[in-house]
Write a protein that holds these residues in place. Structure first.
Motif, PDB file in Angstrom:
ATOM      1  N   ALA A 370       0.842  -1.272  -0.215  1.00 25.14           N
ATOM      2  CA  ALA A 370      -0.285  -0.229  -0.042  1.00 25.14           C
ATOM      3  C   ALA A 370       1.142   1.938  -0.230  1.00 25.14           C
ATOM      4  N   LYS A 378      -3.557   2.212  -5.595  1.00 24.05           N
ATOM      5  CA  LYS A 378      -3.905   2.138  -3.966  1.00 24.05           C
ATOM      6  C   LYS A 378      -5.497   1.975  -3.714  1.00 24.05           C
ATOM      7  N   ILE A 381      -6.371  -1.294  -4.461  1.00 24.15           N
ATOM      8  CA  ILE A 381      -6.128  -2.209  -2.160  1.00 24.15           C
ATOM      9  C   ILE A 381      -6.858  -2.036  -1.121  1.00 24.15           C
TER      10      ILE A 381
END
Length: 396
Positions: A370, A378, A381
């Protein structure tokens, strides 16, 4: 997206899940006998089934989930007498405690939670059908299922006749034609509770209850019947025999339930939970010591079919993991993420017989990436953590 595969105990193999009606998946799980606090083994069944229902609801428009309450049973009667509490008061108390304790673990109430005592008439009608079809007989106020007449008895558990006799753990009674025969109805002399029936005042055998309640709430056949591995024999074996014999479908065991889904045992520090060892872990006590989310993740940390070794160390590991995943989400708080399904890779692990260890490993890998990820990654994720977390019942 791939196809869901589940281990079917009936046949003992992993099979593609093909619903009877893709617009309404129907599931029945054997719930608690409510006379005491639930232990962590009971909780594993509840959490694993909650996971199954959550995942099915991500890929199908409707899931009807039924899990019963057994509120009449020899253990309940004994506990009522020992504590000098009316049975109704005892079972209501522990039903409420069970539901509250499971809710702390993120377990939603089933769509229907039938009680055995509300379905006595259905049980009596089922016994009448079995007698009519010559699969049950009455003797000395008892009605028993005639096991040798059901040719496929043992198909779920894979037990031969000798193993069935040993596994039944019941005394050879004078009113039985065969040692493997099991009770459908038995006398209940005053002051013990009971109901009027064609065979006298009495109460149902435990195995009969779930056959009656599952048929009443879901119809026949339904998609998935589930429970802990300890119920495979004799409870679930007996359910199949009763239901198939009552409806003259003895040649087709899937005329009751198509898939049988069983979770493995929970051991404590490498040993089987038992009163004699004194290592029974009650959910009610654990909830006071740990976050429900941590307990839930711990219960899902091993594949549902495998034994789970419950240790302080594994709880601590999962506590740290939950904290870390929340820290990552906090770091990604400014990242906009649309809620959708997890990545194909994570979905494939869910589809592969609910392989939660693989899912958890992939979430950890996402968390590791991350801080150094691009803005696009991001977002991916964060979506993976939230969407997979929703199915697992964590990070909510």
């Amino acid at each position: 997206m791939g196809k869901l595969k589940l281990h079917n105990t009936l046949g003992n193999k992993v099979e593609e899940f093909i619903p009877i009606d893709k617009n309404n998946i129907r599931i029945y799980a054997c719930g608690p006998t409510v006379y005491n606090y639930a232990h962590i083994g009971n909780a594993r069944m509840a959490v694993v089934n909650d996971l199954l229902v959550r995942f099915l609801r991500t890929i199908y428009p409707k899931v009807t989930y039924v899990s019963n309450i057994t509120d009449i049973d020899d253990k309940i009667i004994a506990a009522s007498e020992e504590k000098n509490i009316p049975i109704k008061e005892l079972t209501t108390k522990f039903t409420n405690i069970y539901n509250e304790d499971m809710s702390v673990l993120g377990v939603s109430l089933p769509d229907i939670q039938p009680k055995a005592t509300d379905h006595i008439n259905e049980m009596i009608e089922l016994i009448k059908l079995l007698i009519q079809n010559n699969f049950a007989y009455e003797k000395e106020g008892h009605v028993l299922f005639d096991v040798p007449k059901f040719k496929h008895y043992g198909s779920l558990s894979g037990r031969n006749r000798d193993e069935q006799i040993v596994g039944s753990r019941v005394e050879v009674a004078p009113y039985k034609k065969d040692p493997t025969d099991f009770v459908l109805w038995k006398p209940s002399p005053a002051p013990k509770p009971g109901w009027e029936s064609p065979w006298g005042f009495g109460r149902p055998g435990w195995h009969l209850e779930c056959s009656a309640m599952s048929e009443k709430t879901l119809g026949l056949p339904f998609d998935i019947h589930s429970g802990g591995a300890d119920l495979i024999f004799p409870h679930h074996e007996n359910e199949i025999a009763q239901t198939c014999a009552a409806h003259n479908n003895t040649h087709d065991l899937k005329s009751f339930a198509k898939y049988w889904f069983h979770n493995g045992f929970v051991n404590v520090e490498g040993e089987k939970m038992s009163k004699s060892i004194g290592n029974i872990k009650l959910v009610h006590d654990l909830n006071k010591k740990y976050k429900g989310e941590v307990l839930r993740l711990t219960l899902l940390s091993a594949h549902y079919k495998q034994p789970l070794n419950w240790t302080e160390e594994i709880i601590e590991q999962n506590s740290k993991m939950i904290d870390r995943l929340y820290r990552v989400l906090l770091e990604l708080s400014e990242v906009e993420a649309d809620f959708k399904l997890p990545s194909d890779s994570i979905m494939e692990s869910f589809l592969d017989d609910l392989n939660t260890p693989k899912v958890i490993a992939k979430l950890n890998a996402e968390a590791n990436n991350a801080s150094s990820a691009s803005d696009v990654r991001k977002k991916e994720i964060k979506q993976n953590l939230l969407s997979a977390g929703k199915i697992l019942g964590i990070l909510e």
